[in-house]
Design a protein around this motif. Sequence first.
Motif, mmCIF file in Angstrom:
data_model
loop_
_atom_site.group_PDB
_atom_site.id
_atom_site.type_symbol
_atom_site.label_atom_id
_atom_site.label_comp_id
_atom_site.label_asym_id
_atom_site.label_seq_id
_atom_site.Cartn_x
_atom_site.Cartn_y
_atom_site.Cartn_z
ATOM 1 N N VAL A 70 0.836 -1.209 0.000
ATOM 2 C CA VAL A 70 0.000 0.000 0.000
ATOM 3 C C VAL A 70 0.865 1.251 0.000
ATOM 4 O O VAL A 70 0.512 2.265 -0.616
ATOM 5 C CB VAL A 70 -0.953 0.000 1.217
ATOM 6 N N ASN A 71 2.023 1.188 0.654
ATOM 7 C CA ASN A 71 2.873 2.366 0.816
ATOM 8 C C ASN A 71 3.808 2.637 -0.373
ATOM 9 O O ASN A 71 4.333 3.732 -0.504
ATOM 10 C CB ASN A 71 3.716 2.232 2.086
ATOM 11 N N ILE A 72 4.041 1.632 -1.230
ATOM 12 C CA ILE A 72 4.945 1.810 -2.369
ATOM 13 C C ILE A 72 4.345 2.815 -3.353
ATOM 14 O O ILE A 72 3.191 2.685 -3.772
ATOM 15 C CB ILE A 72 5.199 0.469 -3.088
ATOM 16 N N LYS A 73 5.128 3.813 -3.736
ATOM 17 C CA LYS A 73 4.615 4.849 -4.643
ATOM 18 C C LYS A 73 4.486 4.346 -6.072
ATOM 19 O O LYS A 73 3.466 4.518 -6.719
ATOM 20 C CB LYS A 73 5.519 6.080 -4.587
ATOM 21 N N ASP A 74 5.524 3.740 -6.607
ATOM 22 C CA ASP A 74 5.509 3.226 -7.984
ATOM 23 C C ASP A 74 5.544 1.705 -7.937
ATOM 24 O O ASP A 74 6.608 1.083 -8.066
ATOM 25 C CB ASP A 74 6.714 3.773 -8.767
ATOM 26 N N ILE A 75 4.381 1.118 -7.760
ATOM 27 C CA ILE A 75 4.309 -0.330 -7.575
ATOM 28 C C ILE A 75 4.363 -1.050 -8.919
ATOM 29 O O ILE A 75 3.900 -0.538 -9.946
ATOM 30 C CB ILE A 75 3.036 -0.710 -6.797
ATOM 31 N N ASP A 79 6.173 -6.785 -7.573
ATOM 32 C CA ASP A 79 5.993 -6.555 -6.131
ATOM 33 C C ASP A 79 4.831 -7.391 -5.601
ATOM 34 O O ASP A 79 4.954 -8.060 -4.570
ATOM 35 C CB ASP A 79 5.737 -5.069 -5.861
ATOM 36 N N TYR A 80 3.697 -7.340 -6.313
ATOM 37 C CA TYR A 80 2.537 -8.144 -5.915
ATOM 38 C C TYR A 80 2.867 -9.639 -5.964
ATOM 39 O O TYR A 80 2.513 -10.402 -5.065
ATOM 40 C CB TYR A 80 1.352 -7.866 -6.839
ATOM 41 N N ASN A 81 3.529 -10.049 -7.043
ATOM 42 C CA ASN A 81 3.809 -11.465 -7.243
ATOM 43 C C ASN A 81 4.747 -12.012 -6.168
ATOM 44 O O ASN A 81 4.584 -13.143 -5.686
ATOM 45 C CB ASN A 81 4.416 -11.686 -8.633
ATOM 46 N N TYR A 137 -4.141 -4.991 -3.142
ATOM 47 C CA TYR A 137 -4.506 -4.290 -4.381
ATOM 48 C C TYR A 137 -5.816 -3.509 -4.189
ATOM 49 O O TYR A 137 -5.930 -2.343 -4.594
ATOM 50 C CB TYR A 137 -4.659 -5.292 -5.524
ATOM 51 N N LEU A 138 -6.800 -4.138 -3.570
ATOM 52 C CA LEU A 138 -8.090 -3.478 -3.350
ATOM 53 C C LEU A 138 -7.947 -2.295 -2.397
ATOM 54 O O LEU A 138 -8.559 -1.239 -2.605
ATOM 55 C CB LEU A 138 -9.108 -4.486 -2.796
ATOM 56 N N ILE A 139 -7.143 -2.457 -1.351
ATOM 57 C CA ILE A 139 -6.932 -1.367 -0.390
ATOM 58 C C ILE A 139 -6.207 -0.212 -1.053
ATOM 59 O O ILE A 139 -6.594 0.951 -0.909
ATOM 60 C CB ILE A 139 -6.136 -1.867 0.827
ATOM 61 N N ARG A 140 -5.138 -0.529 -1.782
ATOM 62 C CA ARG A 140 -4.321 0.503 -2.419
ATOM 63 C C ARG A 140 -5.156 1.339 -3.387
ATOM 64 O O ARG A 140 -4.984 2.558 -3.487
ATOM 65 C CB ARG A 140 -3.158 -0.160 -3.159
ATOM 66 N N SER A 275 -0.706 9.522 0.611
ATOM 67 C CA SER A 275 -0.697 10.299 -0.635
ATOM 68 C C SER A 275 -0.314 11.757 -0.410
ATOM 69 O O SER A 275 0.071 12.450 -1.344
ATOM 70 C CB SER A 275 -2.078 10.228 -1.307
ATOM 71 N N ILE A 276 -0.436 12.242 0.839
ATOM 72 C CA ILE A 276 -0.066 13.637 1.129
ATOM 73 C C ILE A 276 1.100 13.699 2.105
ATOM 74 O O ILE A 276 1.276 14.684 2.818
ATOM 75 C CB ILE A 276 -1.275 14.420 1.688
#
Length: 482
Positions: A70-75, A79-81, A137-140, A275-276
């Motif tokens: 969730v915290n990664i900016k450019d996912i 990363d998911y895999n 993924y859904l949370i992000r 995000s901020i």
Amino acid sequence: MQKESLKEKTAKGLFWGAINSGSTQLLNIIFGIFLARLLTPGDYGIVGMISIFTAIACALQDSGFSNALVNIKDIKDDDYNAVFWFNIIVSSLIYVILFFCAPLIAWYFHQDCLVELSRFVFLAFFISSFGIAQSAYLIRNMKNKEKAIIAMVSMIGSGLVGVVLAFLGFRYWSLAWQQVLFITITNIGRYHYSQWRPSWRINLRPIRGMFSFSYKILITTIVNTVSQNILSFIFGHLFKPQVVGNFTQANKWNNNASGFISGTIAQVAQPVLASIRDDGDREKRVFRKMLRFTAFLSFPAMFGLAMVGHEFIVTLISDRWADSVLWLQILCIGGAFAPIMGLYHNMSLSAGRSDIFMWCSIAQVVIQIIIVLTTHIWGIDVMVTSYTVFNVLWLIVWQHYAYKMIGVTMGEVCRDIAPSMIVAIVVMAVVYAVTLPLVNHNVVILLVRILLATALYAVVMKAAHVEMMDECLKFVRKKIKK
């Protein structure tokens, strides 16, 4: 324009977060009532004894990597895999270990039936490992509408099976099947709504990049899990299953109520604050607004449940659970502050300070264990009360770090939460006093107190021009017009 876009996104996230948490808790209440009427405190106690092992296993399998995603900016897809395959590998190893440890668990709690039961219940965390990356993924992407649908379908499906099995006399096995089916259906829903799919190309290198952040989340999650289950764990060793069952029932309703608010806020807090990040003044303003909204919901809900605790338990799940009433009322006081604690947690995670999250949680659980072990000699009531008071006071420690991270002061926090807290206390006291003549009519007094307290709280907050009340009404009117 960007600010308005974020505001709208946050509002929609909170709306669907409320639908998600609200529907989940409502279904929890409905099925919980049926199951509590069909089962005994002993049945709940048997399952409650092993809840700490399942919770810790879930923490180990995730290892904090879902928060890292969730915290990664450019996912990236890798990363998911990487997280997907890591979770499956780790959960497989943990399940094997727990499978062979089942006899030791049964020996500790003096319950032979826990050997087979624990081996089956532990399947729930193994199955959940297949959906953790999809959940991130859904949370992000703040797909809270989809999460609400998944939660409702999972609750209805697993709840119906649990009730039917309880009716047929399967006792504590009905609770076990409910847990396993819930996560199975949830995973199916996650795959349905998530656009990401795993691949057979296993590359765990991205795990290394997330590890410095995630391992602190892992330690913290385990510590918090111990914190939330320490009383049941100690009760299970010192007392009979009936006592554990009564406490489990009280803790369950407390968690259901506070979980509604916590769940609503948590689904947007970390993504929005992340995000901020580093936008000091704006981050502080957003945090304070979330704090006001949290207090606006939490205090009336939890103080209200404490007020109607006796009628709620006796009327809805029968007087066989009457011994759980006092514990429920005590826990509700702490439960009113739990969503605020959760907001502090999300603030530290969004700032990338998982180290603060970790050390604060470790210190908290160590002191909790000391308090529990030193107060149990004076009885369960004293132990639960001491545990609750300490958890409320621990907010002071979190406030210290919140000031360091985003500059929010204790005075500002008090001004944000005091109106809702004071109004909620006064409203519940007035409603309790006014309805005392109805004390011998449990159903009537339950309904009257809920309706009267809700109406009076809304009227007072509206008359006082409390910001959160006005904004909630504005948002509802906007939704109705659409």
